[in-house]
Design a protein around this motif. Sequence first.
Motif, PDB file in Angstrom:
ATOM      1  N   GLU A 119       6.420  50.135  76.874  1.00  0.00           N
ATOM      2  CA  GLU A 119       5.665  50.354  78.126  1.00  0.00           C
ATOM      3  C   GLU A 119       6.736  50.931  79.263  1.00  0.00           C
ATOM      4  OE1 GLU A 119       2.615  48.348  78.910  1.00  0.00           O
ATOM      5  OE2 GLU A 119       2.571  49.060  76.879  1.00  0.00           O
ATOM      6  N   GLU A 120       7.933  50.823  79.226  1.00  0.00           N
ATOM      7  CA  GLU A 120       8.882  51.437  80.223  1.00  0.00           C
ATOM      8  C   GLU A 120       8.839  52.953  79.908  1.00  0.00           C
ATOM      9  OE1 GLU A 120      10.965  50.947  83.831  1.00  0.00           O
ATOM     10  OE2 GLU A 120       9.825  49.305  82.489  1.00  0.00           O
ATOM     11  N   TYR A 162       6.402  54.893  78.919  1.00  0.00           N
ATOM     12  CA  TYR A 162       5.294  55.603  79.374  1.00  0.00           C
ATOM     13  C   TYR A 162       5.037  55.384  80.819  1.00  0.00           C
ATOM     14  CZ  TYR A 162       3.797  55.785  74.421  1.00  0.00           C
ATOM     15  OH  TYR A 162       3.546  56.163  73.355  1.00  0.00           O
ATOM     16  N   TYR A 163       5.594  54.271  81.480  1.00  0.00           N
ATOM     17  CA  TYR A 163       5.592  54.270  82.899  1.00  0.00           C
ATOM     18  C   TYR A 163       6.605  55.355  83.464  1.00  0.00           C
ATOM     19  CZ  TYR A 163       5.647  51.976  87.500  1.00  0.00           C
ATOM     20  OH  TYR A 163       5.441  51.638  88.776  1.00  0.00           O
ATOM     21  N   TRP A 168       4.882  59.401  82.847  1.00  0.00           N
ATOM     22  CA  TRP A 168       3.724  59.389  83.224  1.00  0.00           C
ATOM     23  C   TRP A 168       3.643  60.099  84.738  1.00  0.00           C
ATOM     24  CZ3 TRP A 168      -1.009  60.814  81.722  1.00  0.00           C
ATOM     25  CH2 TRP A 168      -2.142  60.803  82.594  1.00  0.00           C
ATOM     26  N   ALA A 219       0.356  52.935  81.863  1.00  0.00           N
ATOM     27  CA  ALA A 219       1.642  52.672  80.669  1.00  0.00           C
ATOM     28  C   ALA A 219       0.701  51.744  79.735  1.00  0.00           C
ATOM     29  CB  ALA A 219       2.749  51.937  81.228  1.00  0.00           C
ATOM     30  N   SER A 230      -0.221  52.972  75.734  1.00  0.00           N
ATOM     31  CA  SER A 230       0.220  52.235  74.644  1.00  0.00           C
ATOM     32  C   SER A 230      -0.975  51.614  73.612  1.00  0.00           C
ATOM     33  CB  SER A 230       0.859  50.636  75.136  1.00  0.00           C
ATOM     34  OG  SER A 230       2.103  50.794  75.825  1.00  0.00           O
TER      35      SER A 230
END
Length: 793
Positions: A398-399, A401-402, A405, A506, A510
Amino acid sequence: MSAAAPATTLLVLVLPFLAALVAPWLTRRLGHNAAWVLALAPLAVFVRFLGFAGAVADGAAVTGGFAWVPSYNVSFSWLIDGLSLTFALLISGIGTLIILYSGGYLKGDARLGRFFSFMLLFMGAMLGVVVSDSFLMLFVYWELTSITSFLLIGFDHTREASRRAAVQALVVTGGGGLALLAGLLVIWNVTGVSQLSELFAHGDALRASPFYLLALLTVLGGAFSKSAQFPLHFWLPNAMEAPTPVSAYLHSATMVKAGVYLLMRLNPVLGDTVWWETLLPLFGGATLIVGTLLAVRQTDLKLMLAYTTVSSLGLLVMLTGFGSEHAIAAAVLYLVAHSLFKGALFMVAGLIDHETGTRDITALGGLRKAMPITFVAAMAAAISMAGLPPFVGFLAKEEIYYALWAANPWSLAFVAVAIIGNGLMFVIGFAVAIKPFFGAPVATPKAAHEGPVLLWLGPLVLGLTALAAGLLSPLSHRFVSSPMASAVAGRAETVTISVIPHLGMALLLSLVTVAFGIAAYRMLDRLRAGMARLLEAIGWGPDRGFDQVISGIVRLSVAVTRIIQPGRLDIYMTVTFLLIAAALILPMAIYGEWPSMPAWPEDAQFHELVVIAIVPIGLLAVMLARDRLTAIVSLGVQGFAVALIFMLFGAPDLSFTQFMVETLAVVILALVMTRLKLLASDHRPTGRKAVDLAVSLACGGGFMLYLLSVTQQPFNTALSDFFGAYSKTIAHGANVVNVIIVDFRGTDTLGEIAVVMVTALAILSLIRIRTPRPGLIADNDPDQPRADLGKAN
C-alpha cells in the motif's frame, strides 16, 4: 547522540566470531544438537540490540568505539540508529533461526561443524557492516562478507557448479568492494571526515563538490554489485548452489541487502540530486522487471525464490531513489516484510527438498496432509509476499503505491513497473505455497513427511512474525519503521499506515495488482513456456558474458605474460636496466634540470689521480677479458678503487666494508661460475653487444647525472644534527654510524640481512645443482627413451 557501553557492545560484535571458533569442536561432541547451543550466540546479540530499541525509538543514535590509528582519524567505532538497529535485529534474529535450521538440514553431515563456523563468520561480518561507523571498518567488514559468502556458496567444493558460483560471487562482489573503497576515499577527501556519524552534516558540501558524481558512481558500483542490480544480477541465482540454509540467510537478512543498506545509509548525503533520483529508479525498475520475468521461467523452488529476491532488491533500490517521505517509508516496510517472508519461503523450499528429495515444482503435489506445519508456514509467508492483509507485506505494498502515484509520465511508468513486478511476485509466492501442497499426491524420491522441529520452527516463526507486525502495526512502527525511516531520510519521520484498508488510489492499484496476479497464476505454465522460448531466442545473457569476460582476461594475461616473461634472463636484465635508465634520465630531460658538470680540481694529489685511474683500467680489463673468470676478477677492481676513495676521504669503516664485500663477491661469483655449465668466453653477436653497451652507458650516465644533481643541492643538516645530538642520549652509542645502522635504522638493517640471506640461499641452490651422470635420463625429457624401471605387481 548517546554512548553505548564499549565493552558490552564490542563483545556482542565479536561473539559470532568467537562462536565460529568453537563450532567445529562443539559439533564433534554434540552432533547436530550443537545447533541449540550455537544459536545462543546470535540470540544474545539479538537481545543486546533489542535493548537499544527504546532509546533509538526516542530519537537517539547510540555511538561508541575505540581509537585505532588516531593520527589518521581511523577508529573501530559503531553507530546504532534506526537503520542499523533494524538490520542488526534481522541479522541476529533470523540468524538464530538459521543456525537451528542448519542443524536439522545438515544432520549427519560430516562437514556440519565447518558449516556452522562459516555461517557464524558470515553473520559476524554482516553485523559489522551495518553497525560500523568508521569508513575503514565498513570496508573491512564489507569485503569479509564477500569472502565468507565465497566459502558458503562453494561449500560443496567437489561440484564444479558450486566452485563456479562461488568464484563468480567473489569476483562480482569483490570488484564492487574495490569500487566502494574508491568512493569512500573520495568522500573522505571531499568532506575531511572518516565516520558516518560525522558525514551527515556534510551533505550539502558533498553534493556541491565537483567530485560528487565520481563518489556517487563508485558507491553505486559497490552497492549494485552486492545487491545484484541489473546487469550484475546473475551471480545471485547462481549462488543457489549453496546449501539451503545459506540461501535462506543470504536472501533474507544478510549480504544481498548490504547494497540496499549502503544506499539507505548514504541517502542523506548523496540523495536529493538529479543523478540519484534518475539512476536508482532506472536500474532498480529494470532489475524488478528482469527478476520477476526470469522467476516465472524457473521450476526449481529455490531458483524461483532467488529471482524474486533479485526483483525485490530492485524494488528497494527504486524506492530509495525516489527519496520522498512515503517512498522511504515503503522501502523500510518492504525491506522488513521481504526479510520475513523470503527467509520463511526459502526454509520451506529446503524443507520440501529435504523431506521429498526434489525441489522441482512440476514434480510435487498433495503435500498438505503429509506436511501440515510446513504448509501453514508457506501460506503465511506467501500471503505476506503477495501483499495481502493482515500481514506486513500488505502495509508495504500500500505504501509503495501511495509513494509512486502521481499524474506525470515518470511516476506512471514506475507505477506500471511496480504493478507488473508485484503481480508476478504474487504468482511466485503462491506457486511455492500452493502447487506443492494441493492437488493429487505425486510420487517423490523420498516418502513425504513432516520435518523435525529444527526445520519447521524457523519458517513458522517468521510467518507468524510477519502476521504480528501487520496486526500490531502501531507497535512495529514505533520501534522499527519510524526510527528506520528517520535514519534513511536524515530527518524525523513517522510511519502510520495500518492494516485497515483506506479508499484511494493506493488501494485501487493494489486490487489491480491482485487481479493481475490471479490471472497470471492461472496461466503460469503458459507464461513459463513463453519465457523459455524468449530466453532461448535471445541466447546471450550476462551470465554467459561473465564467462566470456573471465576467459578474455585469462587469454590476455597469457599473451601479456608471454611477452614480458619469455623465460630469458638476458631480456629481463635488459628491460630492468632500460627502465632504470629511463627513470633517471627522462625526468631531467623533460623538466630541463640537468646538473652542472664539475670543474677539474686544481689541487688534486697524485695518489688521488692514481686511485681514480684504477677505475677505467679495471673497466678496460673487464671488456678485454678473454674468459669469464678473468672478467669477474677484473670486475672487483672497481670495488677496490671505491674502497680506496673511501679510505682517502676519512671513512675507514666504509672502506673496510667495501673491501670485504668486493672480495666476497668475487669469490662467490667465481665459485658459482665454476659450478655452472657456461661457455668459457662471451660469444654474443656484435649487435647484441652494441645494445648491451648502450644500455650500460645509459644506466651509468644516468646514475652519474643523478649523483651530480644530488650533490649540487643545498645540504640539509637536519638528520646529521639529529643523529649527532641523540645517538648518545637515546641509543647510548658513541659511534654514530653504528647507532644509525643498529638502532635508528634497525628495521632497514634487518631487511638488508634478509636480502643477503635470500641471496645466499639462491647461490647455494645454484652451487648444489648436479649434472646428471651419463646414462641417466631426466624424468621430464620426452625426447629420450626410458629405462625399464620395473613392472607393477
